[in-house]
Design a protein around this motif. Structure first.
Motif, PDB file in Angstrom:
ATOM      1  N   VAL A   1       0.794  -0.774  -0.529  1.00  0.00           N
ATOM      2  CA  VAL A   1      -0.046  -0.440  -0.179  1.00  0.00           C
ATOM      3  C   VAL A   1       0.898   1.212  -0.030  1.00  0.00           C
ATOM      4  N   GLU A   2       2.184   1.172   0.831  1.00  0.00           N
ATOM      5  CA  GLU A   2       2.847   2.514   0.905  1.00  0.00           C
ATOM      6  C   GLU A   2       3.719   2.267  -0.286  1.00  0.00           C
TER       7      GLU A   2
ATOM      8  N   GLN B   1       2.812   1.052  -3.636  1.00  0.00           N
ATOM      9  CA  GLN B   1       1.365   1.927  -4.419  1.00  0.00           C
ATOM     10  C   GLN B   1       1.126   3.567  -4.198  1.00  0.00           C
ATOM     11  N   GLU B   2       0.922   4.248  -2.828  1.00  0.00           N
ATOM     12  CA  GLU B   2       1.122   5.722  -2.520  1.00  0.00           C
ATOM     13  C   GLU B   2       1.701   6.487  -3.425  1.00  0.00           C
ATOM     14  N   TYR B   3       3.421   5.563  -3.272  1.00  0.00           N
ATOM     15  CA  TYR B   3       4.803   7.132  -3.190  1.00  0.00           C
ATOM     16  C   TYR B   3       4.237   7.093  -4.838  1.00  0.00           C
TER      17      TYR B   3
ATOM     18  N   GLU C   1       1.786   6.318  -7.107  1.00  0.00           N
ATOM     19  CA  GLU C   1       0.924   7.826  -7.854  1.00  0.00           C
ATOM     20  C   GLU C   1       1.591   9.052  -7.025  1.00  0.00           C
ATOM     21  N   GLY C   2       1.485   9.156  -6.217  1.00  0.00           N
ATOM     22  CA  GLY C   2       1.662  10.621  -5.839  1.00  0.00           C
ATOM     23  C   GLY C   2       3.276  11.057  -6.881  1.00  0.00           C
TER      24      GLY C   2
ATOM     25  N   TYR D   1       6.934  13.470  -2.510  1.00  0.00           N
ATOM     26  CA  TYR D   1       6.542  12.235  -1.368  1.00  0.00           C
ATOM     27  C   TYR D   1       7.497  12.157  -1.943  1.00  0.00           C
TER      28      TYR D   1
ATOM     29  N   HIS E   1       9.790   8.386  -0.076  1.00  0.00           N
ATOM     30  CA  HIS E   1       9.156   7.203   0.702  1.00  0.00           C
ATOM     31  C   HIS E   1      10.437   6.579   1.583  1.00  0.00           C
TER      32      HIS E   1
END
Length: 85
Positions: A47-48, A50-52, A54-55, A69, A71
Motif C-alpha cells: 500500500v505504501e 502504491q501511494e508513493y 501514484e504520487g 513524496y 518514501h
C-alpha cells in the motif's frame, strides 16, 4: 506381572505422544502467527509503495502541482513495543 509392565509402558508411550503433540501444536501456532505478521507487513508495504508510485506519477505528468513524496519503508516489527499507528 508381564501384563502390568506392558500396560505401564503403553501408558507412558501414550503420555509422551500427548506431550509431543501439544508441543508441536504450540510450535505450529507460533509459526502461523509469525507468518501472519509478515503477511500484514507485506500488505502494508504494498500500500505504501502504491501511494508513493501514484504520487510520483502525478508529479511526473506535470498537469497539476503535487506535494513532494518521500518514501521511507516501514520496518518489520515482529514484537511491537506497544506502539499504535
Amino acid at each position: 506381572m508381564i501384563t502390568q509392565i506392558s500396560k505401564r509402558k503403553i501408558r507412558e508411550i501414550k503420555g509422551q505422544a500427548s506431550i509431543e503433540l501439544a508441543a508441536a501444536i504450540i510450535a505450529i501456532f507460533i509459526l502461523f502467527l509469525g507468518a501472519m505478521q509478515i503477511f500484514v507487513w507485506f500488505n502494508h508495504m504494498l500500500v505504501e509503495r502504491q501511494e508513493y508510485y501514484e504520487g510520483s506519477r502525478s508529479e511526473a505528468g506535470g498537469h497539476e502541482p503535487s506535494p513532494k513524496y518521500e518514501h521511507t519503508p516501514t520496518p518489520l516489527k515482529i514484537f511491537p513495543e506497544g506502539e499504535e499507528e
